[in-house]
Design a protein around this motif. Structure first.
Motif, PDB file in Angstrom:
ATOM      1  N   THR A 147       0.833  -1.202   0.000  1.00 62.23           N
ATOM      2  CA  THR A 147       0.000   0.000   0.000  1.00 62.23           C
ATOM      3  C   THR A 147       0.870   1.255   0.000  1.00 62.23           C
ATOM      4  O   THR A 147       2.062   1.213   0.320  1.00 62.23           O
ATOM      5  CB  THR A 147      -0.899   0.033   1.243  1.00 62.23           C
ATOM      6  OG1 THR A 147      -0.067   0.108   2.422  1.00 62.23           O
ATOM      7  CG2 THR A 147      -1.753  -1.227   1.321  1.00 62.23           C
ATOM      8  N   LYS A 148       0.270   2.386  -0.364  1.00 61.94           N
ATOM      9  CA  LYS A 148       0.992   3.657  -0.346  1.00 61.94           C
ATOM     10  C   LYS A 148       1.477   3.972   1.066  1.00 61.94           C
ATOM     11  O   LYS A 148       2.586   4.493   1.258  1.00 61.94           O
ATOM     12  CB  LYS A 148       0.073   4.785  -0.843  1.00 61.94           C
ATOM     13  CG  LYS A 148      -0.239   4.720  -2.328  1.00 61.94           C
ATOM     14  CD  LYS A 148      -1.090   5.913  -2.749  1.00 61.94           C
ATOM     15  CE  LYS A 148      -1.373   5.865  -4.251  1.00 61.94           C
ATOM     16  NZ  LYS A 148      -2.218   7.013  -4.690  1.00 61.94           N
ATOM     17  N   GLU A 149       0.650   3.647   2.053  1.00 58.73           N
ATOM     18  CA  GLU A 149       1.006   3.941   3.436  1.00 58.73           C
ATOM     19  C   GLU A 149       2.214   3.120   3.884  1.00 58.73           C
ATOM     20  O   GLU A 149       3.136   3.634   4.540  1.00 58.73           O
ATOM     21  CB  GLU A 149      -0.183   3.666   4.360  1.00 58.73           C
ATOM     22  CG  GLU A 149      -1.380   4.589   4.171  1.00 58.73           C
ATOM     23  CD  GLU A 149      -2.182   4.275   2.912  1.00 58.73           C
ATOM     24  OE1 GLU A 149      -2.964   5.145   2.471  1.00 58.73           O
ATOM     25  OE2 GLU A 149      -2.042   3.156   2.366  1.00 58.73           O
ATOM     26  N   LYS A 150       2.233   1.827   3.517  1.00 60.06           N
ATOM     27  CA  LYS A 150       3.349   0.968   3.920  1.00 60.06           C
ATOM     28  C   LYS A 150       4.628   1.355   3.183  1.00 60.06           C
ATOM     29  O   LYS A 150       5.724   1.296   3.754  1.00 60.06           O
ATOM     30  CB  LYS A 150       2.994  -0.492   3.676  1.00 60.06           C
ATOM     31  CG  LYS A 150       1.950  -1.030   4.644  1.00 60.06           C
ATOM     32  CD  LYS A 150       1.673  -2.511   4.404  1.00 60.06           C
ATOM     33  CE  LYS A 150       0.655  -3.039   5.407  1.00 60.06           C
ATOM     34  NZ  LYS A 150       0.347  -4.472   5.176  1.00 60.06           N
ATOM     35  N   GLU A 153       6.056   4.343   4.842  1.00 61.34           N
ATOM     36  CA  GLU A 153       6.685   3.955   6.101  1.00 61.34           C
ATOM     37  C   GLU A 153       8.078   3.368   5.853  1.00 61.34           C
ATOM     38  O   GLU A 153       9.024   3.632   6.610  1.00 61.34           O
ATOM     39  CB  GLU A 153       5.804   2.938   6.826  1.00 61.34           C
ATOM     40  CG  GLU A 153       6.341   2.472   8.170  1.00 61.34           C
ATOM     41  CD  GLU A 153       6.286   3.555   9.235  1.00 61.34           C
ATOM     42  OE1 GLU A 153       6.838   3.323  10.330  1.00 61.34           O
ATOM     43  OE2 GLU A 153       5.694   4.632   8.989  1.00 61.34           O
TER      44      GLU A 153
END
Length: 413
Positions: A147-150, A153
């Motif tokens: 995902t974009k979030e991972k 991170e």
């Protein structure tokens, strides 16, 4: 600093070249070898994969040390190496699968770099050096969607210290075995088709299959999540396209213990009706099963995502597990679904069938494909659109899953 050599990707403008040079500039340790003044030789390379997971392999004449970093805008994976001479044809590492551009070359004195520009957010699940049987060593990079979030991170938490050069790196562990170790029984519910791939359509109402499967999937997930010790999730929660490979990867990333794909196909024989449960086999149980599998496997081509992948390589990327054990669990689940439906839901003759459905190919997750009914039959179409029948079928399916979990996972059957 030298500009990375261009692979078979798109033209590399001066502006983008300067951007990559500025964004990726970092010190890299020299090659750890008895001959520090001689560069490594990368004498061959290859890449296999699809839009959900890909493997990059580079062969070296000696054991390479390397480091891995992530860079955003666009999403890239950067592999830093000691001084390396790249001696393979550019087409051998042409961009494909997850990657839209691949570049490599000398970065300056004592260092070289491979830059993998991704189609979408991506992560390495493993990166290691393995000894070749005939000559030298190979660097193996296994990547899959995230995902974009991972990805953000990964970029935020990484370190760019030069001391991080290494000979292997398990970037992110994968679930091991057919059963999860977290104490929660997790089920991936896959609503077949979606987005540009509408699937079949009703004989009378012309309702698209993608809407029917999503409606069933949402109710099934809701009911499963009410059960103690069970967590269920959707591979797609809206009218979006997912490739067959993405569905499998999402199930694995969710650490699913079961994968259930829901469909409602059409047949040329409009009198055939009833539910059918399919498990994976390279040899189809009958002509109808073979035809259905062939049609379902065209989903990616219909959406323009067709990429040929050598199956043995992909099996290595997923997990080196025994398919036979996983298949036994899949058959066990299929049998329990049939038993739960008998006398309650109409079934076709020989309701447990098997064929080469690509969406069932996860080697470590017991998987079934459930044909809820056939939209080519007016009677089945009416039932598929009935909220009452939808509620009944999903409840029986929950019962089957509970029995599978209680008897198989607990070792009682």
């Amino acid at each position: 600093m030298c500009r990375p050599a261009v692979g078979a990707g798109s033209a590399f403008s001066l502006f983008s070249g300067l951007l990559i040079a500025l964004c990726l500039l970092c010190p890299v340790s020299v090659r750890a070898t008895e001959k520090p003044d001689e560069p490594l030789l990368a004498f061959s390379a290859r890449i296999v994969g699809d839009d959900a997971r890909s493997r990059v392999v580079v062969d070296f004449d000696d054991k390479p040390e390397f480091s891995v970093h992530y860079v955003a805008s666009p999403e890239r994976i950067v592999i830093d190496l000691p001084t390396t001479a790249f001696g393979f044809p550019a087409e051998d590492l042409a961009a494909r699968g997850l990657f839209k551009d691949i570049r490599y070359g000398t970065m300056g004195e004592g260092s070289a770099r491979i830059v993998l520009t991704a189609q979408r957010p991506v992560k390495l699940v493993s990166a290691e050096v393995q000894k070749n049987e005939d000559r030298g060593f190979r660097l193996v990079l296994d990547a899959e969607i995230t995902t974009k979030e991972k990805f953000a991170e990964l970029v935020r938490t990484q370190s760019w210290k030069s001391s991080e050069l290494k000979q292997s790196a398990v970037i992110e562990g994968l679930p091991d075995g057919a059963m999860s170790k977290d104490g929660v029984f997790t089920i991936a519910i896959d609503a077949g088709h979606g987005g540009i791939d509408a699937g079949a359509s009703g004989a009378v109402t012309k309702t698209p299959e993608k809407d029917i499967t999503l409606a069933f999937a949402k109710i099934l997930v809701e009911k499963l999540n009410k059960q103690t010790g069970i967590r269920a999730f959707l591979t797609r929660s809206n009218d979006s396209f997912l490739s067959l490979s993405e569905r499998v990867v999402l199930a694995r990333q969710g650490k699913a213990d079961l994968f259930i794909s829901l469909h409602a196909d059409t047949l040329g024989q409009k009198n055939i009706r009833g539910s059918t449960v399919y498990t994976l086999s390279d040899t189809a149980s009958d002509k109808m099963a073979a035809a259905l599998a062939a049609r379902e496997n065209l989903s990616d081509q219909l959406a323009g995502y067709s990429i040929e992948v050598p199956q043995p390589e992909i099996a290595d990327i997923l997990l080196d597990l025994t398919r036979r054990e996983t298949q036994a669990f899949s058959i066990s689940l299929a049998n329990r679904v049939v038993k739960s439906f008998e006398g309650q839901i109409g079934l076709i003759n020989n309701p447990h069938r098997f064929a080469g459905f690509q969406v069932l190919r996860a080697p470590d997750i017991p998987s079934i494909l459930l044909e809820l009914g056939f939209l080519s039959n007016e009677g089945d179409e009416k039932l598929l659109l009935s909220e009452e029948w939808r509620d009944k079928l999903t409840s029986l399916l929950v019962d089957a899953v509970l029995k599978y979990r209680g008897e198989t996972v607990a070792g009682g059957g």
